[in-house]
Scaffold this active site. Structure first.
Site, PDB file in Angstrom:
ATOM      1  N   GLY A   1       0.642  -1.211   0.109  1.00 31.67           N
ATOM      2  CA  GLY A   1       0.042  -0.100   0.111  1.00 31.67           C
ATOM      3  C   GLY A   1       1.003   1.410  -0.063  1.00 31.67           C
TER       4      GLY A   1
ATOM      5  N   ASP B   1       0.499   3.594   4.211  1.00 29.11           N
ATOM      6  CA  ASP B   1      -0.520   4.091   3.721  1.00 29.11           C
ATOM      7  C   ASP B   1      -1.554   4.598   4.635  1.00 29.11           C
ATOM      8  OD1 ASP B   1      -1.397   1.633   4.320  1.00 29.11           O
ATOM      9  OD2 ASP B   1      -2.073   1.101   2.467  1.00 29.11           O
TER      10      ASP B   1
ATOM     11  N   ASP C   1      -5.568   2.318  10.830  1.00 28.14           N
ATOM     12  CA  ASP C   1      -6.856   1.904  11.124  1.00 28.14           C
ATOM     13  C   ASP C   1      -7.129   1.562  12.730  1.00 28.14           C
ATOM     14  OD1 ASP C   1      -9.694   1.547  10.410  1.00 28.14           O
ATOM     15  OD2 ASP C   1      -9.351  -0.399   9.803  1.00 28.14           O
TER      16      ASP C   1
ATOM     17  N   LYS D   1      -7.405   6.893  10.250  1.00 25.50           N
ATOM     18  CA  LYS D   1      -8.781   6.819  10.916  1.00 25.50           C
ATOM     19  C   LYS D   1      -8.947   6.661  12.196  1.00 25.50           C
ATOM     20  CE  LYS D   1     -10.479   3.815   6.951  1.00 25.50           C
ATOM     21  NZ  LYS D   1     -10.841   2.333   6.798  1.00 25.50           N
TER      22      LYS D   1
ATOM     23  N   PHE E   1     -14.338   2.847   4.336  1.00 21.75           N
ATOM     24  CA  PHE E   1     -13.104   2.199   3.593  1.00 21.75           C
ATOM     25  C   PHE E   1     -12.731   2.904   2.358  1.00 21.75           C
ATOM     26  CE2 PHE E   1     -11.287  -1.257   1.420  1.00 21.75           C
ATOM     27  CZ  PHE E   1     -10.509  -2.045   2.285  1.00 21.75           C
ATOM     28  N   VAL E   2     -11.505   3.195   2.217  1.00 23.68           N
ATOM     29  CA  VAL E   2     -11.242   3.726   1.052  1.00 23.68           C
ATOM     30  C   VAL E   2     -10.074   2.947   0.048  1.00 23.68           C
ATOM     31  CG1 VAL E   2     -11.352   6.034   1.946  1.00 23.68           C
ATOM     32  CG2 VAL E   2      -9.266   4.927   2.455  1.00 23.68           C
TER      33      VAL E   2
ATOM     34  N   ASP F   1      -5.969  -0.613  -1.592  1.00 21.74           N
ATOM     35  CA  ASP F   1      -6.890  -1.668  -2.360  1.00 21.74           C
ATOM     36  C   ASP F   1      -8.010  -2.279  -1.648  1.00 21.74           C
ATOM     37  OD1 ASP F   1      -5.451  -3.368  -0.458  1.00 21.74           O
ATOM     38  OD2 ASP F   1      -6.251  -5.111  -1.843  1.00 21.74           O
TER      39      ASP F   1
ATOM     40  N   ARG G   1      -5.579   0.161  -6.638  1.00 25.38           N
ATOM     41  CA  ARG G   1      -4.244   0.954  -5.984  1.00 25.38           C
ATOM     42  C   ARG G   1      -3.633   1.974  -6.760  1.00 25.38           C
ATOM     43  NH1 ARG G   1      -2.304  -2.342  -1.540  1.00 25.38           N
ATOM     44  NH2 ARG G   1      -2.563  -4.520  -1.813  1.00 25.38           N
TER      45      ARG G   1
END
Ligand code: IMP
Ligand code: MG
Length: 176
Positions: free
Chosen positions: A44, A100, A103, A131, A152-153, A159, A165
């Site tokens: 990522g 990246d 979370d 987040k 969710f991004v 991805d 991606r």
């Protein structure tokens, strides 16, 4: 049922460009004269590392590792293992982990513990997206690009099921 697709743009390409340049200036200031090691987390962090490093006019080394959390899906399971390790010894080096997104924080917390055990001279973290609302463990972040809501991004390295991606921006995933 239709497959989930990228929807609303959360962070536009130009916003990413400007913020990554800002982070680059801060990191350049903080690491002047130290020959740091940027540790990108595959897969990522690839676009982020590639853009960030080109905004760092200092002598540095770039390396990557791949971590895998057991289990699939859209959330972290909390058990992290290194499936492809660094190619260099970081003992005594100034290490900056570049990822990246954070979370729950479980991945980054585990990676920090693992790398700390190798006795770097310093260990800091840089994440593009935070987040904050989802944290399950406290992790100190030294550089953060953007704080985003709990959606969710995908895009700019992130991805869903191996896809998206390559988008130049960050978008919310529709349909999950
Ligand atoms: P954490 O351990 O819950 O902090 O999860 C971190 C990892 O989960 C990130 O490095 C991503 O690979 C993945 N992840 C978390 N949120 C998202 C998201 O919104 N989109 C894509 N991947 C995500
Ligand atoms: Mg990741």
């Amino acid at each position: 049922m239709a497959a989930p697709r990228p929807g609303r743009v959360l962070v536009a390409e130009e916003e990413i460009r400007a913020r990554v340049a800002e982070l680059g200036r801060a990191i350049t200031r903080d690491y002047a004269g130290t020959n740091p090691v940027l540790v990108g987390i595959l897969q990522g962090a690839v676009p982020f590392v590639a853009d960030l490093m080109r905004g760092l006019p200092i002598d540095l080394t770039v390396d990557f590792l791949r971590a895998s959390s057991y289990g699939a899906g859209t959330s972290s399971s909390g058990t992290v293992r290194i499936v492809a390790d660094l190619s260099i010894d970081i003992t005594g080096r100034h290490v900056l982990i570049v990822d990246d997104i954070i979370d729950t924080g479980l991945t980054l917390a585990a990676l920090k513990r693992t790398l700390e055990a190798r006795r770097p001279q310093s260990l800091r973290t840089c994440v593009l997206l935070d987040k904050t609302g989802r944290r399950e463990t406290e992790v100190t972040l030294d550089y953060v690009g953007f704080t985003i809501p709990n959606v969710f991004v995908v895009g700019y390295g992130l991805d869903y099921d191996g896809l998206y991606r390559n988008l130049p921006h960050v978008a919310a995933l529709d349909g999950i």
